[in-house]
Design a protein around this motif. Structure first.
Motif, PDB file in Angstrom:
ATOM      1  N   LEU A  88     -10.812   7.226   3.026  1.00 22.79           N
ATOM      2  CA  LEU A  88     -12.326   7.445   2.403  1.00 22.79           C
ATOM      3  C   LEU A  88     -12.420   6.918   1.080  1.00 22.79           C
ATOM      4  N   TYR A  89     -11.352   7.044   0.341  1.00 19.65           N
ATOM      5  CA  TYR A  89     -11.596   6.641  -1.230  1.00 19.65           C
ATOM      6  C   TYR A  89     -10.897   5.288  -1.560  1.00 19.65           C
ATOM      7  N   ASP A  90     -10.644   4.554  -0.471  1.00 20.15           N
ATOM      8  CA  ASP A  90     -10.096   3.201  -0.701  1.00 20.15           C
ATOM      9  C   ASP A  90     -10.867   2.156  -0.580  1.00 20.15           C
ATOM     10  N   TYR A  91     -11.200   1.394  -1.644  1.00 21.48           N
ATOM     11  CA  TYR A  91     -12.059   0.085  -1.429  1.00 21.48           C
ATOM     12  C   TYR A  91     -11.464  -1.191  -2.323  1.00 21.48           C
ATOM     13  N   PRO A  92     -11.043  -2.045  -1.731  1.00 16.38           N
ATOM     14  CA  PRO A  92     -11.455  -2.404  -0.277  1.00 16.38           C
ATOM     15  C   PRO A  92     -10.084  -1.582   0.553  1.00 16.38           C
ATOM     16  N   VAL A  93     -10.357  -1.481   1.778  1.00 13.99           N
ATOM     17  CA  VAL A  93      -9.312  -0.861   2.667  1.00 13.99           C
ATOM     18  C   VAL A  93      -8.281  -2.004   2.787  1.00 13.99           C
ATOM     19  N   MET A  94      -7.040  -1.914   2.744  1.00 17.20           N
ATOM     20  CA  MET A  94      -6.189  -3.143   2.876  1.00 17.20           C
ATOM     21  C   MET A  94      -5.241  -2.680   3.847  1.00 17.20           C
ATOM     22  N   LEU A  95      -5.960  -2.677   5.401  1.00 13.88           N
ATOM     23  CA  LEU A  95      -5.445  -2.512   6.536  1.00 13.88           C
ATOM     24  C   LEU A  95      -4.224  -3.482   6.827  1.00 13.88           C
ATOM     25  N   GLY A  96      -4.673  -4.745   6.769  1.00 13.63           N
ATOM     26  CA  GLY A  96      -3.415  -5.590   7.105  1.00 13.63           C
ATOM     27  C   GLY A  96      -3.575  -6.222   8.238  1.00 13.63           C
ATOM     28  N   THR A  97      -3.245  -7.320   8.610  1.00 16.73           N
ATOM     29  CA  THR A  97      -3.211  -7.686  10.189  1.00 16.73           C
ATOM     30  C   THR A  97      -1.824  -8.293  10.685  1.00 16.73           C
ATOM     31  N   GLN A  98      -0.929  -8.368   9.585  1.00 11.40           N
ATOM     32  CA  GLN A  98       0.308  -9.077   9.849  1.00 11.40           C
ATOM     33  C   GLN A  98       1.516  -8.242   9.524  1.00 11.40           C
ATOM     34  N   ARG A  99       2.405  -8.346  10.547  1.00  7.65           N
ATOM     35  CA  ARG A  99       3.634  -7.177  10.163  1.00  7.65           C
ATOM     36  C   ARG A  99       4.884  -7.997  10.009  1.00  7.65           C
ATOM     37  N   ALA A 142      -3.511   5.621 -12.542  1.00  8.85           N
ATOM     38  CA  ALA A 142      -2.544   4.531 -12.321  1.00  8.85           C
ATOM     39  C   ALA A 142      -2.463   4.152 -10.718  1.00  8.85           C
ATOM     40  N   GLN A 143      -2.688   4.905  -9.817  1.00 11.15           N
ATOM     41  CA  GLN A 143      -2.614   4.611  -8.519  1.00 11.15           C
ATOM     42  C   GLN A 143      -3.551   3.667  -8.192  1.00 11.15           C
ATOM     43  N   LYS A 144      -4.749   4.028  -8.674  1.00 14.08           N
ATOM     44  CA  LYS A 144      -5.962   2.916  -8.412  1.00 14.08           C
ATOM     45  C   LYS A 144      -5.751   1.598  -8.870  1.00 14.08           C
ATOM     46  N   ARG A 145      -4.973   1.482 -10.167  1.00 15.21           N
ATOM     47  CA  ARG A 145      -4.771   0.186 -10.869  1.00 15.21           C
ATOM     48  C   ARG A 145      -3.643  -0.269 -10.057  1.00 15.21           C
ATOM     49  N   GLY A 146      -2.744   0.443  -9.376  1.00  8.78           N
ATOM     50  CA  GLY A 146      -1.763  -0.144  -8.496  1.00  8.78           C
ATOM     51  C   GLY A 146      -2.398  -0.800  -7.253  1.00  8.78           C
ATOM     52  N   ALA A 147      -3.344  -0.066  -6.708  1.00  7.38           N
ATOM     53  CA  ALA A 147      -3.934  -0.719  -5.430  1.00  7.38           C
ATOM     54  C   ALA A 147      -4.581  -1.875  -5.801  1.00  7.38           C
ATOM     55  N   GLU A 148      -5.067  -2.262  -6.954  1.00  9.62           N
ATOM     56  CA  GLU A 148      -5.597  -3.481  -7.491  1.00  9.62           C
ATOM     57  C   GLU A 148      -4.379  -4.763  -7.632  1.00  9.62           C
ATOM     58  N   VAL A 149      -3.210  -4.030  -8.260  1.00  4.85           N
ATOM     59  CA  VAL A 149      -2.065  -5.126  -8.148  1.00  4.85           C
ATOM     60  C   VAL A 149      -1.667  -5.431  -6.773  1.00  4.85           C
ATOM     61  N   TYR A 150      -1.679  -4.432  -6.037  1.00  4.12           N
ATOM     62  CA  TYR A 150      -1.373  -4.758  -4.433  1.00  4.12           C
ATOM     63  C   TYR A 150      -1.993  -5.836  -3.859  1.00  4.12           C
ATOM     64  N   ARG A 151      -3.525  -5.520  -4.215  1.00  5.80           N
ATOM     65  CA  ARG A 151      -4.613  -6.605  -3.701  1.00  5.80           C
ATOM     66  C   ARG A 151      -4.432  -7.928  -4.378  1.00  5.80           C
ATOM     67  N   ALA A 152      -3.887  -8.124  -5.636  1.00  3.59           N
ATOM     68  CA  ALA A 152      -3.783  -9.119  -6.513  1.00  3.59           C
ATOM     69  C   ALA A 152      -2.506 -10.142  -5.805  1.00  3.59           C
ATOM     70  N   ASN A 153      -1.459  -9.285  -5.569  1.00  2.00           N
ATOM     71  CA  ASN A 153      -0.477 -10.062  -5.052  1.00  2.00           C
ATOM     72  C   ASN A 153      -0.483 -10.191  -3.681  1.00  2.00           C
ATOM     73  N   ASN A 154      -1.594  -9.821  -2.832  1.00  6.02           N
ATOM     74  CA  ASN A 154      -1.476  -9.885  -1.359  1.00  6.02           C
ATOM     75  C   ASN A 154      -0.380  -9.373  -0.598  1.00  6.02           C
ATOM     76  N   CYS A 155       0.036  -8.101  -1.096  1.00  2.00           N
ATOM     77  CA  CYS A 155       0.952  -7.423  -0.160  1.00  2.00           C
ATOM     78  C   CYS A 155       0.448  -7.426   1.120  1.00  2.00           C
ATOM     79  N   ALA A 156      -0.520  -7.396   1.409  1.00  2.00           N
ATOM     80  CA  ALA A 156      -1.538  -7.147   2.784  1.00  2.00           C
ATOM     81  C   ALA A 156      -0.897  -8.065   3.565  1.00  2.00           C
ATOM     82  N   ALA A 157      -0.543  -9.297   2.799  1.00  6.78           N
ATOM     83  CA  ALA A 157      -0.454 -10.676   4.027  1.00  6.78           C
ATOM     84  C   ALA A 157       0.882 -10.278   4.889  1.00  6.78           C
ATOM     85  N   CYS A 158       1.627  -9.360   4.364  1.00  6.18           N
ATOM     86  CA  CYS A 158       2.967  -9.149   5.153  1.00  6.18           C
ATOM     87  C   CYS A 158       2.793  -7.513   5.384  1.00  6.18           C
TER      88      CYS A 158
END
Ligand code: HEC
Length: 235
Positions: A106-117, A52-68
């Protein structure tokens, strides 16, 4: 004079040096990284994410939470992240913090470090919010009647991660405490639930060899002079 060969050598060296520094170097340093052990307990770290968490990571990625949102706590000499409480270890009344290291991802792919806060760093958000509160926040970040709601929040709501359904025999256990038409309730979709599971699982609290526990009792990196800046908008 023919400058061709010089230009060629110049460009070639630039390419080789940048490849060496940014691709080969990191590969040698962290390419073969293995899970380590926590200090001093010796547990394996990091652990795999659940399905479930892995699927959630994909949702996080798809919705571009890493933009903020970033997912990286910088060491003290690079910024006030720890003073802001983002590296905070808020478990078992131990509030010392630590910064992020390569092993955390280590187990994250892609790693969603983000650049903006635009919003707070989420590397340790799992220590601050549980799945329920994350869901409230996704449904309506500005709703101050829901725990974690911030009226001035600029975070967009994600209503499509929820559905309104007719209440069956009884209310669902995961229904949100919001008012809708009588006889109906709001529940997260599978994607919403997975995203909440992922966000609530974000925590870099284990001390490992690279970032061992700070000397006894001292809060790591808390500045004595400035009061900690906060990212929470004024109410
Ligand atoms: C437009 C920028 C923006 C986007 C996109 C965004 N957020 Fe936020 N987020 C914010 C801001 C600003 C805050 C701080 C105010 C608040 O709590 O609402 C925040 C707060 C949060 C918090 C609470 C953090 C804390 O420490 O209190 C969580 C959890 C969160 N966001 C998750 C997400 C997730 C998951 C997504 C993607 C589905 C997302 N955000 C997308 C701007 C954004």
């Amino acid at each position: 004079m023919n400058f061709g060969p010089f230009v060629f050598i110049g460009v070639f060296c630039t390419m080789v040096i940048s490849w060496w520094t940014f691709v080969f170097g990191p590969q040698v340093q962290i390419g073969g990284m293995q899970p380590g052990a926590t200090v001093p307990a010796g547990d394996v770290y990091p652990v795999y994410r659940t399905g479930a968490q892995k699927r959630g990571a994909e949702v996080y990625r798809a919705n571009n939470c890493a933009a903020c949102h970033t997912q990286q706590v910088r060491p003290n000499n690079l910024g006030p992240d720890i003073a802001r409480g983002w590296g905070m270890r808020q478990v078992a009344s131990d509030t010392r913090g630590r910064y992020s290291v390569g092993e955390d991802y280590l187990y994250d792919y892609p790693v969603m470090l983000g650049t903006q806060r635009v919003g707070p760093d989420l590397a340790n958000v799992g220590t601050r919010m549980d799945e329920k509160v994350v869901l409230y926040h996704l449904y309506d970040p500005r709703n101050k009647d829901l725990p974690g709601g911030i009226p001035a929040s600029v975070m967009p709501p994600y209503p499509f991660l929820f559905k309104t359904q007719k209440i069956g025999r009884g209310p669902s256990p995961d229904a949100l405490p919001v008012k809708v038409e009588a006889g109906y309730e709001v529940v997260p979709t599978d994607d919403g639930q997975a995203l909440a599971a992922y966000v609530a699982s974000l925590r870099q609290t284990a001390y490992i060899f690279e970032v061992p526990p700070p000397p006894s009792g001292k809060p790591m990196g808390m500045r004595s002079t400035n009061s900690a800046p906060t990212n929470t908008p004024a109410k």
